[in-house]
Design a protein around this motif. Structure first.
Motif, PDB file in Angstrom:
ATOM      1  N   ASP A  62       8.952  -7.167 -48.372  1.00  0.00           N
ATOM      2  CA  ASP A  62      10.347  -7.260 -47.944  1.00  0.00           C
ATOM      3  C   ASP A  62      10.754  -6.035 -47.128  1.00  0.00           C
ATOM      4  O   ASP A  62      11.511  -6.150 -46.160  1.00  0.00           O
ATOM      5  N   PHE A  63      10.262  -4.878 -47.523  1.00  0.00           N
ATOM      6  CA  PHE A  63      10.613  -3.675 -46.781  1.00  0.00           C
ATOM      7  C   PHE A  63      10.006  -3.685 -45.377  1.00  0.00           C
ATOM      8  O   PHE A  63      10.643  -3.231 -44.425  1.00  0.00           O
ATOM      9  N   ILE A  71       9.555  -6.244 -43.497  1.00  0.00           N
ATOM     10  CA  ILE A  71      10.415  -7.106 -42.689  1.00  0.00           C
ATOM     11  C   ILE A  71      11.678  -6.348 -42.292  1.00  0.00           C
ATOM     12  O   ILE A  71      12.096  -6.384 -41.135  1.00  0.00           O
ATOM     13  N   THR A  72      12.272  -5.657 -43.245  1.00  0.00           N
ATOM     14  CA  THR A  72      13.471  -4.850 -42.970  1.00  0.00           C
ATOM     15  C   THR A  72      13.168  -3.771 -41.941  1.00  0.00           C
ATOM     16  O   THR A  72      13.963  -3.528 -41.028  1.00  0.00           O
ATOM     17  N   LEU A  73      12.028  -3.135 -42.079  1.00  0.00           N
ATOM     18  CA  LEU A  73      11.631  -2.075 -41.161  1.00  0.00           C
ATOM     19  C   LEU A  73      11.490  -2.599 -39.732  1.00  0.00           C
ATOM     20  O   LEU A  73      11.961  -1.967 -38.783  1.00  0.00           O
ATOM     21  N   TYR A  76      15.917   2.800 -50.110  1.00  0.00           N
ATOM     22  CA  TYR A  76      15.548   1.393 -50.279  1.00  0.00           C
ATOM     23  C   TYR A  76      14.753   1.267 -51.566  1.00  0.00           C
ATOM     24  O   TYR A  76      13.862   2.072 -51.845  1.00  0.00           O
ATOM     25  N   ASN A 116      12.936  -5.241 -38.475  1.00  0.00           N
ATOM     26  CA  ASN A 116      14.251  -5.674 -37.981  1.00  0.00           C
ATOM     27  C   ASN A 116      15.132  -4.486 -37.594  1.00  0.00           C
ATOM     28  O   ASN A 116      15.845  -4.546 -36.595  1.00  0.00           O
ATOM     29  N   ASP A 117      15.115  -3.429 -38.411  1.00  0.00           N
ATOM     30  CA  ASP A 117      15.991  -2.276 -38.184  1.00  0.00           C
ATOM     31  C   ASP A 117      15.425  -1.286 -37.170  1.00  0.00           C
ATOM     32  O   ASP A 117      16.164  -0.509 -36.595  1.00  0.00           O
ATOM     33  N   TRP A 146      14.396   4.604 -40.243  1.00  0.00           N
ATOM     34  CA  TRP A 146      13.851   4.882 -41.576  1.00  0.00           C
ATOM     35  C   TRP A 146      13.028   6.168 -41.649  1.00  0.00           C
ATOM     36  O   TRP A 146      12.579   6.547 -42.725  1.00  0.00           O
TER      37      TRP A 146
END
Length: 136
Positions: free
Chosen positions: A50-51, A53-55, A44, A57-58, A63
């Motif tokens: 932003d990361f 939020i991605t973390l 990434y 969600n995923d 990760w």
């Protein structure tokens, strides 16, 4: 005469080649050197908020042990690392890098994810290297 007496040199050289082959296999296949954080491609690249939020969600397990490159603002620091955006603790690979970073400075760094603390809501990175620093 026996086979060994006739072909001493051939047996000796075959044995040496066999040992050399085993040595090369162990050195370059079994015990190959680890990649440094500089050599690893980031899974990434982007901003720290932003990361996060991605973390979320995923899921954090997806990760784990991945290398990421993040850009964010240094909100605090200690002897061993820095905190980006009050949510990402980055343990620096070189402690000397910590001396050159100021609080409220924007930095871009690369590191490996070692975990997420649900209680403190803090992401933890290790082996972080500073890629870029600039004042915004």
């Amino acid at each position: 005469m026996s086979f060994l007496k006739k072909n001493k040199k051939a047996v000796f050289y075959s044995f040496v080649l066999l040992l050399l082959g085993f040595y090369l296999i162990f050195k370059y296949v079994v015990y190959k050197p680890h990649e440094t954080i500089d050599e690893v491609t980031s899974a990434y690249v982007g901003s720290a908020p932003d990361f996060l939020i991605t973390l979320k969600n995923d899921g954090t397990t997806l990760w784990l042990n991945k290398t990421v490159t993040l850009k964010g603002k240094v909100t605090s620091k200690d002897d061993f690392g820095i905190v980006l955006n009050n949510a990402i603790y980055c343990q620096l690979k070189k402690q000397s890098d910590n001396q050159t970073i100021n609080i409220e400075e924007a930095v871009s760094l690369k590191g490996q994810i070692i975990g997420y603390d649900d209680l403190l809501e803090e992401l933890k990175l290790t082996n972080c290297i500073i890629k870029n620093t600039h004042n915004d």
